[in-house]
Design a protein around this motif. Structure first.
Motif, PDB file in Angstrom:
ATOM      1  N   ARG A   1       0.849  -1.191   0.000  1.00 19.44           N
ATOM      2  CA  ARG A   1       0.000   0.000   0.000  1.00 19.44           C
ATOM      3  C   ARG A   1       0.888   1.245   0.000  1.00 19.44           C
ATOM      4  O   ARG A   1       2.044   1.210   0.440  1.00 19.44           O
ATOM      5  CB  ARG A   1      -0.938  -0.008   1.209  1.00 19.44           C
ATOM      6  CG  ARG A   1      -1.863  -1.211   1.258  1.00 19.44           C
ATOM      7  CD  ARG A   1      -2.726  -1.179   2.500  1.00 19.44           C
ATOM      8  NE  ARG A   1      -3.672  -0.068   2.449  1.00 19.44           N
ATOM      9  CZ  ARG A   1      -4.100   0.582   3.525  1.00 19.44           C
ATOM     10  NH1 ARG A   1      -3.630   0.280   4.727  1.00 19.44           N
ATOM     11  NH2 ARG A   1      -4.963   1.571   3.411  1.00 19.44           N
TER      12      ARG A   1
ATOM     13  N   GLU B   1      -8.204  -0.832  -2.732  1.00 21.78           N
ATOM     14  CA  GLU B   1      -8.064  -0.710  -1.287  1.00 21.78           C
ATOM     15  C   GLU B   1      -9.122  -1.554  -0.573  1.00 21.78           C
ATOM     16  O   GLU B   1      -8.848  -2.219   0.434  1.00 21.78           O
ATOM     17  CB  GLU B   1      -8.184   0.757  -0.861  1.00 21.78           C
ATOM     18  CG  GLU B   1      -6.962   1.589  -1.183  1.00 21.78           C
ATOM     19  CD  GLU B   1      -5.788   1.281  -0.260  1.00 21.78           C
ATOM     20  OE1 GLU B   1      -5.985   0.607   0.771  1.00 21.78           O
ATOM     21  OE2 GLU B   1      -4.668   1.715  -0.568  1.00 21.78           O
ATOM     22  N   HIS B   2     -10.333  -1.552  -1.117  1.00 27.37           N
ATOM     23  CA  HIS B   2     -11.408  -2.372  -0.529  1.00 27.37           C
ATOM     24  C   HIS B   2     -11.067  -3.853  -0.602  1.00 27.37           C
ATOM     25  O   HIS B   2     -11.196  -4.586   0.394  1.00 27.37           O
ATOM     26  CB  HIS B   2     -12.721  -2.097  -1.269  1.00 27.37           C
ATOM     27  CG  HIS B   2     -13.800  -3.094  -0.962  1.00 27.37           C
ATOM     28  ND1 HIS B   2     -14.438  -3.149   0.264  1.00 27.37           N
ATOM     29  CD2 HIS B   2     -14.331  -4.108  -1.723  1.00 27.37           C
ATOM     30  CE1 HIS B   2     -15.333  -4.132   0.247  1.00 27.37           C
ATOM     31  NE2 HIS B   2     -15.274  -4.724  -0.934  1.00 27.37           N
TER      32      HIS B   2
ATOM     33  N   SER C   1      -8.312  -4.917   1.789  1.00 35.70           N
ATOM     34  CA  SER C   1      -8.826  -5.001   3.166  1.00 35.70           C
ATOM     35  C   SER C   1      -9.621  -6.285   3.376  1.00 35.70           C
ATOM     36  O   SER C   1      -9.504  -6.935   4.430  1.00 35.70           O
ATOM     37  CB  SER C   1      -9.710  -3.784   3.473  1.00 35.70           C
ATOM     38  OG  SER C   1      -8.972  -2.596   3.424  1.00 35.70           O
TER      39      SER C   1
ATOM     40  N   GLN D   1      -7.148  -9.261   3.520  1.00 35.40           N
ATOM     41  CA  GLN D   1      -6.320  -9.158   4.726  1.00 35.40           C
ATOM     42  C   GLN D   1      -7.115  -9.614   5.955  1.00 35.40           C
ATOM     43  O   GLN D   1      -6.616 -10.375   6.799  1.00 35.40           O
ATOM     44  CB  GLN D   1      -5.839  -7.724   4.906  1.00 35.40           C
ATOM     45  CG  GLN D   1      -5.155  -7.454   6.234  1.00 35.40           C
ATOM     46  CD  GLN D   1      -3.805  -8.129   6.354  1.00 35.40           C
ATOM     47  OE1 GLN D   1      -2.890  -7.790   5.633  1.00 35.40           O
ATOM     48  NE2 GLN D   1      -3.683  -9.088   7.263  1.00 35.40           N
ATOM     49  N   GLN D   2      -8.355  -9.159   6.054  1.00 35.62           N
ATOM     50  CA  GLN D   2      -9.189  -9.530   7.194  1.00 35.62           C
ATOM     51  C   GLN D   2      -9.578 -11.006   7.141  1.00 35.62           C
ATOM     52  O   GLN D   2      -9.662 -11.681   8.177  1.00 35.62           O
ATOM     53  CB  GLN D   2     -10.449  -8.661   7.229  1.00 35.62           C
ATOM     54  CG  GLN D   2     -10.170  -7.196   7.522  1.00 35.62           C
ATOM     55  CD  GLN D   2     -11.383  -6.318   7.284  1.00 35.62           C
ATOM     56  OE1 GLN D   2     -12.500  -6.806   7.111  1.00 35.62           O
ATOM     57  NE2 GLN D   2     -11.153  -5.002   7.256  1.00 35.62           N
TER      58      GLN D   2
ATOM     59  N   THR E   1       0.280  -7.139   4.808  1.00 37.47           N
ATOM     60  CA  THR E   1       0.148  -5.813   4.213  1.00 37.47           C
ATOM     61  C   THR E   1       1.312  -4.938   4.672  1.00 37.47           C
ATOM     62  O   THR E   1       1.581  -4.845   5.876  1.00 37.47           O
ATOM     63  CB  THR E   1      -1.184  -5.156   4.606  1.00 37.47           C
ATOM     64  OG1 THR E   1      -2.260  -5.956   4.112  1.00 37.47           O
ATOM     65  CG2 THR E   1      -1.298  -3.761   3.999  1.00 37.47           C
TER      66      THR E   1
ATOM     67  N   LYS F   1       3.359  -1.014   4.048  1.00 37.30           N
ATOM     68  CA  LYS F   1       3.203   0.345   3.524  1.00 37.30           C
ATOM     69  C   LYS F   1       4.530   0.819   2.937  1.00 37.30           C
ATOM     70  O   LYS F   1       5.589   0.671   3.573  1.00 37.30           O
ATOM     71  CB  LYS F   1       2.725   1.284   4.636  1.00 37.30           C
ATOM     72  CG  LYS F   1       1.329   0.957   5.158  1.00 37.30           C
ATOM     73  CD  LYS F   1       0.961   1.782   6.377  1.00 37.30           C
ATOM     74  CE  LYS F   1       0.725   3.234   6.015  1.00 37.30           C
ATOM     75  NZ  LYS F   1       0.174   3.996   7.164  1.00 37.30           N
TER      76      LYS F   1
ATOM     77  N   LEU G   1     -10.243   7.482   2.141  1.00 34.44           N
ATOM     78  CA  LEU G   1      -9.091   6.598   2.052  1.00 34.44           C
ATOM     79  C   LEU G   1      -7.846   7.269   2.618  1.00 34.44           C
ATOM     80  O   LEU G   1      -7.045   6.640   3.320  1.00 34.44           O
ATOM     81  CB  LEU G   1      -8.828   6.194   0.600  1.00 34.44           C
ATOM     82  CG  LEU G   1      -9.737   5.135  -0.016  1.00 34.44           C
ATOM     83  CD1 LEU G   1      -9.270   4.818  -1.442  1.00 34.44           C
ATOM     84  CD2 LEU G   1      -9.730   3.858   0.815  1.00 34.44           C
TER      85      LEU G   1
ATOM     86  N   ASN H   1      -8.018   7.299   6.459  1.00 29.92           N
ATOM     87  CA  ASN H   1      -7.765   5.968   7.016  1.00 29.92           C
ATOM     88  C   ASN H   1      -6.298   5.578   6.871  1.00 29.92           C
ATOM     89  O   ASN H   1      -5.711   4.969   7.770  1.00 29.92           O
ATOM     90  CB  ASN H   1      -8.651   4.925   6.319  1.00 29.92           C
ATOM     91  CG  ASN H   1     -10.101   5.069   6.693  1.00 29.92           C
ATOM     92  OD1 ASN H   1     -10.434   5.574   7.771  1.00 29.92           O
ATOM     93  ND2 ASN H   1     -10.996   4.638   5.812  1.00 29.92           N
ATOM     94  N   TYR H   2      -5.707   5.934   5.749  1.00 29.01           N
ATOM     95  CA  TYR H   2      -4.313   5.556   5.509  1.00 29.01           C
ATOM     96  C   TYR H   2      -3.383   6.299   6.450  1.00 29.01           C
ATOM     97  O   TYR H   2      -2.446   5.718   7.007  1.00 29.01           O
ATOM     98  CB  TYR H   2      -3.944   5.852   4.062  1.00 29.01           C
ATOM     99  CG  TYR H   2      -2.597   5.290   3.662  1.00 29.01           C
ATOM    100  CD1 TYR H   2      -2.465   3.974   3.261  1.00 29.01           C
ATOM    101  CD2 TYR H   2      -1.444   6.080   3.701  1.00 29.01           C
ATOM    102  CE1 TYR H   2      -1.239   3.442   2.907  1.00 29.01           C
ATOM    103  CE2 TYR H   2      -0.216   5.565   3.356  1.00 29.01           C
ATOM    104  CZ  TYR H   2      -0.124   4.243   2.956  1.00 29.01           C
ATOM    105  OH  TYR H   2       1.101   3.726   2.625  1.00 29.01           O
TER     106      TYR H   2
ATOM    107  N   ALA I   1      -3.583   4.952  10.023  1.00 30.26           N
ATOM    108  CA  ALA I   1      -3.280   3.538  10.239  1.00 30.26           C
ATOM    109  C   ALA I   1      -1.871   3.395  10.809  1.00 30.26           C
ATOM    110  O   ALA I   1      -0.938   4.065  10.357  1.00 30.26           O
ATOM    111  CB  ALA I   1      -3.406   2.763   8.935  1.00 30.26           C
TER     112      ALA I   1
END
Length: 565
Positions: free
Chosen positions: A427, A464-465, A468, A471-472, A480, A482, A556, A559-560, A563
């Motif tokens: 990301r 991005e969706h 996520s 990942q979940q 993930t 960055k 986005l 949230n980024y 995080a």
């Protein structure tokens, strides 16, 4: 026991009925003209006269393929081939129908048999080579094409073969092929420079660039290649002036849209390096207007499919289907949005002595239609096709890194093929992603969503969706990372990535920029350098111009930025 192929049957005896023969000829003409309704009417009439006529059945299959009914066409051709297994026209038409349906492994079967039966047929050989390239088997494609090229000596065929040698890792054969083309074709020096730069041979690539400048200083591909890979070697102000001169010249009216786009992106990069961000933004905007496809229907369809894959392949469903997959732990899928840092991560992992990279394999899209059948045999065969695409020189490695951008959209299918594979999602700040992708020329038919604001914003949101979701759903299989964290503390995050792949630590991973592995992405020059931070926050130079994009991506971005690392 291996059975020999059936005897080649190139044609069937013509009908004894003169009316049927003339009707068949008339229908062939209608099909060539794409007059499908008229052809269907006449076919129906002919079938009443000779319902068992195989020529008529072949025409029916061709009509079905042209009309988009590929499944019925393939079923009909399967029936024909069960009675006439060596009928080459039926094999070729079957390959055509399977290709149209994007069932490329089935097309490969038909073309391989057709080529075995008629090895001198140039068109069949070229179709087979194209399918092998699509399935990422360049060495096999070379074996098919090389005898034909020796006969044809066509510059286009020689260039195609040289390009395949490049992809297969045969640098000497690649360069010799390009050098043998007389007279030289456009972009030949750029192609040579690209083949050298892919392998980190920057000084040799620079020599090829100098040859290109002497041969064709106004070449648009050359201008963009230099701007992207040798910017430090040339004065940006002078580069901008020279490109402006090309665009203002009388010959500019004959430039293709693609060349105008190339020159525009090169101009934008030159202005950016010169610190004139207003001019850089205008040049990039102009470039995108030329590169922009007429519509983005294909991209919208891909997004719909990606959401469907994420919805269907739940953790429980993938666990249920796991026995059909390949148990290999070799695959490591590195993916993310374009320009997110995936090439950097790929090189960091692949620099491990027990790992190797296959670059952007981008094979899953070619296997997708076979995978969605959810048949165990299809899943196993697709997984084996992925493994077969790994060059023989790398098959002994414990981990194989596939850095395909499309894996973001097809993560569920990758997990279906390889239930024990590991994934690394990369990301990056959404605005840096946006600007870095928007100012990049990927090719007229690649990543088309990057050439206009709305599709690019939508794709960033979708990706991005999806990241996520996976990942979940699979925190044990998906890591993930960055981009900003990697460049700020590389060793910590490289260690985390290597541990995630299941490999023991190696200090070689800290020297990733010294790796001699091939890199074919837009970052092929940058990843040969140690980690640098200059790309972080680069979009801020265009803060006012990109304000509407920042608004669209506000959620986005928030949230980024909040995080944790």
């Amino acid at each position: 026991m291996t059975y020999p192929p059936p005897k080649a049957l190139l044609r069937l005896p013509p009908s004894r009925n003169k009316r049927v023969r003339s009707g068949i000829a008339a229908i062939r003409l209608l099909l060539r003209k794409a007059l499908l309704q008229e052809a269907a009417v006449q076919l129906q009439q002919l079938q009443q006269h000779e319902p068992a006529n195989v020529e008529i059945a072949l025409l029916q299959a061709e009509l079905l393929t042209l009309g988009g009914d590929h499944d019925r066409s393939c079923q009909l051709l399967k029936q024909i081939l069960s009675r006439h297994p060596g009928l080459v026209p039926a094999l070729v038409l079957s390959a055509r129908a399977h290709t149209a349906a994007q069932r490329h492994l089935d097309a490969l079967d038909a073309l391989q048999l057709a080529h075995q039966l008629t090895p001198q047929d140039h068109d069949i050989a070229k179709q087979l080579a194209e399918t092998l390239v699509l399935l990422r088997c360049p060495s096999k494609a070379i074996a098919v094409l090389a005898p034909l090229v020796r006969k044809s000596k066509s510059p286009a065929d020689i260039a195609q073969l040289a390009g395949l040698h490049d992809k297969a890792g045969n640098l000497e054969e690649c360069l010799a092929g390009y050098d043998s083309i007389r007279p030289p074709i456009p972009d030949i020096h750029v192609l040579k420079a690209g083949a050298l730069l892919v392998r980190g041979k920057k000084s040799d690539a620079r020599a090829a660039v100098d040859d290109a400048i002497l041969a064709a200083p106004d070449n648009a591909s050359l201008r963009l290649f230099v701007a992207k890979n040798f910017a430090d070697d040339f004065d940006p102000a002078r580069q901008a002036q020279e490109i402006d001169t090309i665009l203002a010249s009388p010959g500019a009216s004959t430039l293709s849209a693609e060349d105008r786009a190339r020159l525009g992106f090169a101009l934008g990069l030159a202005h950016e390096r010169n610190g004139d961000f207003a001019k850089a933004f205008r040049a990039v905007e102009e470039a995108n207007s030329h590169a922009k496809p007429e519509c983005f229907t294909k991209d919208q369809q891909l997004e719909k499919v990606a959401l469907g894959i994420a919805e269907h392949f739940t953790k429980a469903r993938l666990a249920q289907l796991a026995p059909a997959g390949n148990a290999s732990q070799k695959p490591v899928f590195v993916t993310g949005l374009p320009r997110s840092g995936t090439t950097l991560v790929e090189q960091m992992i692949a620099s491990h002595p027990d790992a190797a990279s296959v670059g952007e394999l981008e094979l899953i899209p070619a296997l997708k239609q076979s995978l969605v059948s959810l048949q165990s045999s299809d899943i196993k065969r697709c997984a084996q096709a992925w493994l077969d695409a790994v060059p023989e020189s790398k098959t002994d490695k414990a981990r194989i890194v596939d850095k395909s951008i499309s894996t973001v959209l097809h993560t569920g299918l990758a997990m279906l093929m390889f239930p024990r594979a590991r994934f690394v999602f990369v990301r990056r700040h959404p605005m840096d992603i946006y600007w870095s992708a928007y100012r990049e020329m990927f090719g007229m038919n690649a990543l088309t969503f990057t050439y206009a604001t709305q599709p690019l914003v939508r794709h960033i949101q979708l990706s991005e969706h999806l990241m996520s979701v996976w990942q979940q759903r699979f925190p044990d299989r998906v890591l993930t990372v960055k981009y900003e964290d990697i460049v700020n503390d590389p060793e910590r995050h490289i260690r985390s990535m290597i541990a995630h792949t299941g490999l023991d630590w190696s200090d070689d991973c800290l020297e990733f920029h010294k790796s001699n592995s091939d890199v074919r992405t837009a970052s092929m020059a940058q990843v040969r350098e140690p980690v640098y931070k200059s790309s972080v926050g680069k979009w801020q130079a265009y803060h006012s111009q990109l304000a509407p994009v920042a608004t669209a991506l506000a959620d986005l971005i928030a949230n980024y930025e909040k995080a944790p690392a």
